[in-house]
Design an enzyme around this catalytic site. Structure first.
Site, PDB file in Angstrom:
ATOM      1  N   ASP A   1     -23.130   7.741  11.457  1.00 10.25           N
ATOM      2  CA  ASP A   1     -23.073   9.204  11.306  1.00 10.25           C
ATOM      3  C   ASP A   1     -21.708   9.730  10.896  1.00 10.25           C
ATOM      4  O   ASP A   1     -21.465  10.933  10.974  1.00 10.25           O
ATOM      5  CB  ASP A   1     -23.501   9.866  12.613  1.00 10.25           C
ATOM      6  CG  ASP A   1     -22.557   9.556  13.762  1.00 10.25           C
ATOM      7  OD1 ASP A   1     -21.810   8.568  13.675  1.00 10.25           O
ATOM      8  OD2 ASP A   1     -22.567  10.305  14.761  1.00 10.25           O
ATOM      9  N   GLU A   2     -20.832   8.867  10.429  1.00 12.12           N
ATOM     10  CA  GLU A   2     -19.458   9.299  10.198  1.00 12.12           C
ATOM     11  C   GLU A   2     -18.867   8.520   9.022  1.00 12.12           C
ATOM     12  O   GLU A   2     -18.966   7.294   8.976  1.00 12.12           O
ATOM     13  CB  GLU A   2     -18.642   9.028  11.467  1.00 12.12           C
ATOM     14  CG  GLU A   2     -17.298   9.658  11.528  1.00 12.12           C
ATOM     15  CD  GLU A   2     -16.634   9.406  12.876  1.00 12.12           C
ATOM     16  OE1 GLU A   2     -15.530   9.915  13.069  1.00 12.12           O
ATOM     17  OE2 GLU A   2     -17.208   8.684  13.722  1.00 12.12           O
TER      18      GLU A   2
ATOM     19  N   ASP B   1     -18.619  14.189   9.544  1.00 19.23           N
ATOM     20  CA  ASP B   1     -19.136  13.749  10.847  1.00 19.23           C
ATOM     21  C   ASP B   1     -20.421  14.534  11.129  1.00 19.23           C
ATOM     22  O   ASP B   1     -20.384  15.757  11.280  1.00 19.23           O
ATOM     23  CB  ASP B   1     -18.090  14.007  11.929  1.00 19.23           C
ATOM     24  CG  ASP B   1     -18.435  13.337  13.255  1.00 19.23           C
ATOM     25  OD1 ASP B   1     -19.525  12.748  13.341  1.00 19.23           O
ATOM     26  OD2 ASP B   1     -17.626  13.420  14.195  1.00 19.23           O
TER      27      ASP B   1
END
Length: 360
Positions: free
Chosen positions: A112-113, A17
């Site tokens: 983003d993860e 993350d």
């Protein structure tokens, strides 16, 4: 099967993350703002909301989904930057390239993860902990960004673990630590437990995972339906593993909406339309397969994705509607829907009597 069940097929997951991703990417081009409260989002004059805030701004209460006008009142010195999805998507492609040096099983939940399964990988003698540490170091060295990571034997636990040492940290849950970790875990950390579900659980005296015992299953099913059983499974450290079978496959359909959806009723209408198309695709699969699950997926205006599923032996409109309501109830404030997906998981009939392997 419980969280302490072990077997010979040990599975390993890393959840990565990125830390305040949108802002961090912007600061690569504006390092002079590193010590300032910074957020990315729409302007107050356009009734915009905050997409991401750095950790300096978060100390003032600025967070994702907050109205920009409110954020600027809470933090008068807030530096607001416009959203540049093309820049973030370019970095995400570089992240994907880095992750695939370690495994080809990479699943991005948003820009983003990502979840990485590293079961059976040989780098660092198969140590998921060392792989995660090396991934974080590589991301910082090559991209100038920091990432937090979680390592666990279950995918959803790796995601929870990635939040424990945020920002720029790592947390590992080994197989023999799963039960103890879950016992003390606030049930609100379990995926799919939003405010409405938690209100039911709290009324049943369930605030931590240890409170959700087998004896609570009838009450959970009574008040939450199939979702209640899902919550019990996750609190026990049980995750679906039947999908590893080559005889399990997904049949789905999805649609990017012409304009962002802000109303649950509109989402439900769109699901009705998708159901018609999905039934045709299910018919094409043939009679050799049985439906075992319904799944709904929502992609939000910030490009993050949430999905949930429930056992079902048909494409059940009531189940589909319930799943959509669940995702809607757990969405962050201010996020509209840009894409809706509907799918079923099917299993070949000849496999019905085969006992599926435990994960450990």
């Amino acid at each position: 099967m419980t969280a302490t069940t072990k077997g010979k097929n040990e599975r390993k997951f890393i959840h990565v993350d990125m830390d305040s991703f949108f802002v961090s990417v912007e600061l690569l081009d504006a390092p002079h703002l590193n010590q300032h409260p910074v957020a990315v989002g729409g302007t107050a004059s356009e009734r915009g909301v905050i997409s991401t805030a750095n950790y300096i701004a978060r100390k003032f209460g600025v967070k994702s989904g907050l109205a920009t006008a409110t954020a600027q009142r809470m933090c008068p010195d807030l530096v607001l930057l416009p959203v540049r999805f093309e820049a973030y998507e370019a970095i995400t492609r570089k992240l994907d390239e880095i992750f695939r040096r370690y495994t080809d099983k990479v699943e991005f939940l948003s820009l983003d993860e990502a979840s990485l399964e590293v079961t059976g990988r040989t780098r660092f003698n198969g140590s998921a902990t060392h792989m995660a540490a090396h991934i974080r170091a590589t991301v910082q060295q090559e991209l100038g960004l920091t990432a937090s990571a979680g390592v666990a034997p279950l995918k959803y636990l790796a995601k929870i673990a990635s939040e424990v040492q945020k920002p720029n940290g790592m947390f590992v849950i080994t197989p023999n630590q799963v039960r103890g970790f879950l016992d003390d875990l606030d049930v609100r950390k379990i995926p799919g437990v939003g405010p409405k579900t938690y209100a039911v659980l709290e009324n049943l005296g369930c605030r931590q995972c240890r409170d959700i015992t087998e004896e609570k299953i009838p009450a959970l099913m009574r008040y939450l339906g199939v979702h209640g059983f899902y919550v019990w499974e996750r609190c026990q450290g049980i995750e679906d593993h039947d999908e590893q079978s080559s005889d399990i496959k997904s049949v789905g359909i999805e649609r990017t909406l012409p304009r962002d959806c802000h109303m649950l009723c509109d989402c439900l209408k769109e699901l009705d339309r998708l159901s018609e198309g999905l039934r045709e695709r299910i018919a094409e699969v043939g009679d050799d397969y049985l439906i075992i699950k319904n799944q709904v997926k929502l992609k939000f205006s910030d490009f993050s994705i949430s999905s949930t599923e429930a056992p079902a032996n048909t494409l059940c409109q009531h189940t589909v509607s319930s799943l959509c309501r669940l995702l809607w109830d757990t969405r962050r404030e201010g996020r509209a829907i840009r894409l809706i997906g509907l799918s079923v998981k099917v299993r070949r009939k000849v496999q019905d009597d085969i006992q599926l392997a435990f994960p450990w």
